[in-house]
Design an enzyme around this catalytic site. Structure first.
Site, PDB file in Angstrom:
ATOM      1  N   CYS A 116       1.069  -1.198  -0.540  1.00 36.62           N
ATOM      2  CA  CYS A 116       0.123  -0.068  -0.438  1.00 36.62           C
ATOM      3  C   CYS A 116       1.214   1.388   0.205  1.00 36.62           C
ATOM      4  O   CYS A 116       1.664   1.355   0.644  1.00 36.62           O
ATOM      5  CB  CYS A 116      -0.903   0.103   1.192  1.00 36.62           C
ATOM      6  SG  CYS A 116      -1.373   1.542   1.795  1.00 36.62           S
TER       7      CYS A 116
ATOM      8  N   ASP B  28      -0.950  15.914  -2.721  1.00 39.84           N
ATOM      9  CA  ASP B  28      -0.878  15.738  -3.365  1.00 39.84           C
ATOM     10  C   ASP B  28       0.109  15.629  -5.117  1.00 39.84           C
ATOM     11  O   ASP B  28       0.288  16.824  -5.691  1.00 39.84           O
ATOM     12  CB  ASP B  28      -2.276  15.606  -4.713  1.00 39.84           C
ATOM     13  CG  ASP B  28      -2.581  14.225  -5.658  1.00 39.84           C
ATOM     14  OD1 ASP B  28      -4.104  13.159  -4.815  1.00 39.84           O
ATOM     15  OD2 ASP B  28      -2.092  14.327  -6.634  1.00 39.84           O
TER      16      ASP B  28
ATOM     17  N   HIS C 222      -3.716   1.833   9.058  1.00 38.87           N
ATOM     18  CA  HIS C 222      -4.299   0.455   7.277  1.00 38.87           C
ATOM     19  C   HIS C 222      -6.211   0.643   7.139  1.00 38.87           C
ATOM     20  O   HIS C 222      -7.135  -0.241   7.612  1.00 38.87           O
ATOM     21  CB  HIS C 222      -3.930  -0.130   6.228  1.00 38.87           C
ATOM     22  CG  HIS C 222      -4.776  -0.335   4.920  1.00 38.87           C
ATOM     23  ND1 HIS C 222      -4.368  -0.202   4.041  1.00 38.87           N
ATOM     24  CD2 HIS C 222      -5.713  -0.845   4.085  1.00 38.87           C
ATOM     25  CE1 HIS C 222      -4.680   0.181   3.029  1.00 38.87           C
ATOM     26  NE2 HIS C 222      -6.234  -0.790   3.091  1.00 38.87           N
TER      27      HIS C 222
ATOM     28  N   ASN D 271     -13.152  10.275  -2.022  1.00 42.52           N
ATOM     29  CA  ASN D 271     -13.719   9.446  -2.799  1.00 42.52           C
ATOM     30  C   ASN D 271     -13.836   8.097  -2.359  1.00 42.52           C
ATOM     31  O   ASN D 271     -12.646   7.153  -2.024  1.00 42.52           O
ATOM     32  CB  ASN D 271     -13.101   8.646  -4.170  1.00 42.52           C
ATOM     33  CG  ASN D 271     -12.955  10.751  -5.187  1.00 42.52           C
ATOM     34  OD1 ASN D 271     -13.598  10.883  -5.147  1.00 42.52           O
ATOM     35  ND2 ASN D 271     -11.736  11.227  -5.494  1.00 42.52           N
TER      36      ASN D 271
ATOM     37  N   HIS E  20      -8.294   8.161   2.487  1.00 41.60           N
ATOM     38  CA  HIS E  20      -7.782   9.594   2.299  1.00 41.60           C
ATOM     39  C   HIS E  20      -8.139  10.440   1.369  1.00 41.60           C
ATOM     40  O   HIS E  20      -9.955  10.067   1.481  1.00 41.60           O
ATOM     41  CB  HIS E  20      -6.492   9.322   1.286  1.00 41.60           C
ATOM     42  CG  HIS E  20      -7.137   9.200  -0.168  1.00 41.60           C
ATOM     43  ND1 HIS E  20      -6.718   7.862  -0.528  1.00 41.60           N
ATOM     44  CD2 HIS E  20      -7.672   9.714  -1.542  1.00 41.60           C
ATOM     45  CE1 HIS E  20      -7.290   8.062  -1.216  1.00 41.60           C
ATOM     46  NE2 HIS E  20      -7.600   8.801  -2.022  1.00 41.60           N
TER      47      HIS E  20
ATOM     48  N   HIS F 244      -9.360  14.153   0.346  1.00 38.11           N
ATOM     49  CA  HIS F 244      -8.531  15.151  -0.589  1.00 38.11           C
ATOM     50  C   HIS F 244      -8.527  16.983  -0.164  1.00 38.11           C
ATOM     51  O   HIS F 244     -10.395  17.368   0.234  1.00 38.11           O
ATOM     52  CB  HIS F 244      -9.075  15.355  -1.677  1.00 38.11           C
ATOM     53  CG  HIS F 244      -8.538  14.168  -2.725  1.00 38.11           C
ATOM     54  ND1 HIS F 244      -7.945  13.517  -3.677  1.00 38.11           N
ATOM     55  CD2 HIS F 244      -9.411  13.044  -2.743  1.00 38.11           C
ATOM     56  CE1 HIS F 244      -7.509  12.762  -4.103  1.00 38.11           C
ATOM     57  NE2 HIS F 244      -8.101  12.034  -3.266  1.00 38.11           N
TER      58      HIS F 244
HETATM   59  P1  5GP Z   1      -7.940   8.936  -5.208  1.00 36.46           P
HETATM   60  O1  5GP Z   1      -7.425   8.869  -6.406  1.00 36.46           O
HETATM   61  O2  5GP Z   1      -8.168   7.540  -4.331  1.00 36.46           O
HETATM   62  O3  5GP Z   1      -9.718   9.523  -4.484  1.00 36.46           O
HETATM   63  O4  5GP Z   1      -7.187  10.011  -4.658  1.00 36.46           O
HETATM   64  C1  5GP Z   1      -5.563   8.864  -5.018  1.00 36.46           C
HETATM   65  C2  5GP Z   1      -5.128  10.159  -5.175  1.00 36.46           C
HETATM   66  O5  5GP Z   1      -3.012   9.907  -5.094  1.00 36.46           O
HETATM   67  C3  5GP Z   1      -4.636  11.195  -6.582  1.00 36.46           C
HETATM   68  O6  5GP Z   1      -4.615  12.021  -6.117  1.00 36.46           O
HETATM   69  C4  5GP Z   1      -2.606  10.412  -7.214  1.00 36.46           C
HETATM   70  O7  5GP Z   1      -2.246  11.809  -6.986  1.00 36.46           O
HETATM   71  C5  5GP Z   1      -2.416  10.630  -5.362  1.00 36.46           C
HETATM   72  N1  5GP Z   1      -1.191   9.416  -5.157  1.00 36.46           N
HETATM   73  C6  5GP Z   1      -1.184   8.824  -5.999  1.00 36.46           C
HETATM   74  N2  5GP Z   1       0.277   7.692  -5.386  1.00 36.46           N
HETATM   75  C7  5GP Z   1       0.729   9.555  -5.189  1.00 36.46           C
HETATM   76  C8  5GP Z   1       1.859   8.735  -4.585  1.00 36.46           C
HETATM   77  O8  5GP Z   1       2.935   8.190  -4.676  1.00 36.46           O
HETATM   78  N3  5GP Z   1       2.489  10.344  -3.834  1.00 36.46           N
HETATM   79  C9  5GP Z   1       1.496  11.541  -3.840  1.00 36.46           C
HETATM   80  N4  5GP Z   1       1.689  11.894  -2.766  1.00 36.46           N
HETATM   81  N5  5GP Z   1      -0.119  11.676  -3.857  1.00 36.46           N
HETATM   82  C10 5GP Z   1       0.222  10.056  -4.856  1.00 36.46           C
HETATM   83 ZN    ZN Z   2      -2.608   1.834   3.326  1.00 33.01          ZN
END
Ligand code: 5GP
Ligand code: ZN
Length: 111
Positions: free
Chosen positions: A3, A29, A45, A84, A97, A99
């Protein structure tokens, strides 16, 4: 378990973290969708909001209490909190998470 957010939360590389407590951490992000685009995650987690349990609610309390501290620290008065949840809603990382988006006018409704 593999993860990416557990790896981040382990704290090996904290240099871009903007905030942390014992229970959560906040960092930019990697693919920002607004001038301010932060991710706030629990240090344990939890797959998604759908996976919340009474015994991890203290992490959620801590995350919510952290949000005004984070936005105050960054000087952001208007912002949007997004969680999300599930594939169709666009969740791509299965570690809970929030945002935190701000720094520009945000359209409504989101896509
Ligand atoms: P989701 O799409 O699950 O709502 O959001 C996941 C977010 O995590 C995305 O906006 C993506 O850009 C961000 N993300 C994915 N991998 C990484 C990473 O390794 N580091 C950081 N800082 N953000 C990440
Ligand atoms: Zn995790």
């Amino acid at each position: 378990m593999n993860c990416i957010f557990c790896d981040i939360a382990s704290g090996e590389d904290k240099k871009n973290w903007v905030f942390e407590t014992e229970k959560c951490c906040c960092f930019p992000d990697i693919d920002p969708k607004a001038p301010v685009h932060l991710l706030l995650i629990p240090k344990i987690h939890i797959s998604s909001l759908q996976d919340l349990k009474k015994n991890n609610i203290e992490f959620i309390n801590d995350m919510f209490l952290s949000i005004p501290k984070i936005t105050e620290k960054l000087g952001i008065k208007s912002y949007r909190l997004v969680a999300n949840t599930g594939k169709d809603a666009g969740q791509s990382v299965m570690h809970l998470h929030f945002h935190i988006l701000g720094g520009r006018e945000l359209g409504w409704p989101p896509g």
